[in-house]
Design a protein around this motif. Sequence first.
Motif, short mmCIF file in Angstrom:
data_model
loop_
_atom_site.label_atom_id
_atom_site.label_comp_id
_atom_site.label_asym_id
_atom_site.label_seq_id
_atom_site.Cartn_x
_atom_site.Cartn_y
_atom_site.Cartn_z
N GLY A 56 0.81 -1.21 0.00
CA GLY A 56 0.00 0.00 0.00
C GLY A 56 0.84 1.26 0.00
O GLY A 56 1.63 1.49 0.92
N ALA A 57 0.66 2.09 -1.04
CA ALA A 57 1.41 3.34 -1.16
C ALA A 57 0.54 4.52 -0.74
O ALA A 57 0.43 5.53 -1.43
N GLY A 58 -0.11 4.38 0.43
CA GLY A 58 -0.76 5.51 1.07
C GLY A 58 0.23 6.20 2.00
O GLY A 58 1.43 5.89 2.01
N VAL A 59 -0.27 7.12 2.81
CA VAL A 59 0.65 7.86 3.68
C VAL A 59 1.32 6.95 4.69
O VAL A 59 2.47 7.18 5.09
N HIS A 105 -5.88 5.66 -5.99
CA HIS A 105 -6.95 5.13 -5.14
C HIS A 105 -7.08 5.88 -3.82
O HIS A 105 -7.80 5.43 -2.93
N ILE A 106 -6.39 7.00 -3.68
CA ILE A 106 -6.39 7.73 -2.42
C ILE A 106 -7.54 8.74 -2.39
O ILE A 106 -7.67 9.58 -3.30
N PRO A 133 -10.67 3.10 -9.51
CA PRO A 133 -10.72 4.53 -9.81
C PRO A 133 -9.33 5.07 -10.14
O PRO A 133 -8.30 4.46 -9.82
N ASN A 134 -9.33 6.21 -10.80
CA ASN A 134 -8.08 6.95 -11.05
C ASN A 134 -8.35 8.40 -10.66
O ASN A 134 -8.62 9.26 -11.50
N TYR A 135 -8.26 8.63 -9.33
CA TYR A 135 -8.55 9.96 -8.81
C TYR A 135 -7.40 10.91 -9.13
O TYR A 135 -6.23 10.57 -8.91
N PRO A 136 -7.71 12.13 -9.60
CA PRO A 136 -6.62 13.07 -9.89
C PRO A 136 -6.03 13.72 -8.65
O PRO A 136 -4.82 13.67 -8.43
N ASN A 137 -6.86 14.33 -7.81
CA ASN A 137 -6.34 15.04 -6.64
C ASN A 137 -7.31 14.95 -5.48
O ASN A 137 -7.63 15.93 -4.82
N MET A 138 -7.77 13.73 -5.21
CA MET A 138 -8.72 13.52 -4.10
C MET A 138 -7.95 13.30 -2.80
O MET A 138 -8.47 13.48 -1.74
#
Length: 546
Positions: free
Chosen positions: A14-17, A51-52, A541-546
């Motif tokens: 997982g490449a989240g924070v 996906h963030i 999804p491919n969120y741009p800046n969510m």
Amino acid sequence: MEREVMSFDVVIVGAGVTGLAAACRLKQLAQEHGQEITVCVIEKGSEVGAHILSGAVMDPKALNELFPDWEQRGAPLHTPASEDQIVWLRDAKQHIQIPNWMAPKTMHNQGNYLISLGNLCRWLAEQAEALGVEIFPGFPAAEIVYHDNGAVRGILTGDMGVDKDGQPKSGYIPGMILEGKFTLFAEGSRGHLGKQLMEKFALNAGKDPQHYAIGIKELWDIPAEQHQPGLVIHGSGWPLTDDSNGGFFLYHTDNQQVAVGLIVDLNYRHPGLSPFDEFQRMKHHPVLSQYLKGGKRVCYGARAITKGGFNSLPKMTFPGGLLLGCDAGTLNFSRIKGSHTAMKSGLLAAEAVLDAILNDEVEATTFTDRFQQSWLYEELFSSRHFGPAIHKFGAFWGGAFNTLDQNLFGGNLPIQLRDQTHDHQQLKTSAECQPKVYPKADGLLSFDKLSSVYLSNTNHEEDQPCHLRLLDPELPYQVNIPLYQEPAQRYCPAGVYEVIEEDGQPKLQINGQNCLHCKTCDIKDMGQNIQWCPPEGGGGPNYPNM
């Protein structure tokens, strides 16, 4: 099947924070100790950040620890919170603005920033790669791989190029084993591997069941005269009823954008409730519509939120790995914030893992002491009553209780509130409830599901196995449809589940291509019959800046 094996010191899922903070800190600590350490991060999204999704107002305290010079490095924290407004929506037209002194102090945002969490992850990935971390987007972790002694060895990535019947297509690429001395699981809320680890190692023994909400969010471009950079609005009340709890947010970010969303606790009881439709009609309230009128909706998404808090926190260590961030449930719901706490869990994990590697240990046992001595533990402990109070007393009186607890007692009221009922056990039957009827979308402030999913840039390879699996294919026809009119078609925010008629009989149709990976179905299904599994890498999804 023989699988290719790649070996690292640490594998991070997982490449989240959480995962990226842990990766960066591992490299920093290794350099400080004069050690070489190999770190790999895998991410199921097509790119880091795809996906963030989060509100998000961020407390920078964990980022300050990781990169004290984050401002000079160009971190995307551009809009400081300038004003808090907290409102109670009485009905579709009226509201009461709560004086800040009457709100829990945990909801005050001085010193915080309005951000895109996806963009922060993209920036953190740049910092990680500069430190020597290897990041592989488009590779979901499909399975956990174990050593013969039961310790976690690593993960198996998903196969690529498999048709809907499970047969290899042309261009088939088998998944590979990524093994490490330690594997850190930072999948986000309701991670499918985290669920397995909880069961295998009994990580949540003696704890309250985990609790969740669904968060639905839109980004809007709005006219300049309606934009107030740094304004933070939180509220609750209408349209949610006594059978449901939650609240909304509206954040004035940069570039003449606002982020608007609704959070609905998944312990709601009415089977006809649709979080998506509640959100759409909520935007017509004057408190929100005054900012959205004349604007343009540019992005949409949804995600489950892990909100059980301190009482639901599992043991986070086990042989060969750790469970971190929202995978474990470190969000502080009293602050409506989880990015700083998730990051801190990653920083603490990095310290414990490097210590274990240097001492040739199979479990990072120092993590627990580090956690209990940290500000993260203190923050979560002092907010332990917040969620149970809302669930027990409702949003209004629960909010009053939390103001008393936080502002006068510092989170130390000498009582113990618990919530020991699983979210999926809460639904009433349809016969016990009056039907819910939602207004038709107007195309200006409110919209339908399919046009919303379009704005999420969601895409899946159609000829692949369905990643939403029914453990018992007959259960919907025996229980869900006759007793509850199949609530999946309402709690899903993407139109994945439909009940259609075929040969005069109801049929549950699963449109997996629409899936936003929010995990709500995995959480709320009454029989725990729906199992979310990762689709082919890069899907979703491919969120741009969510």
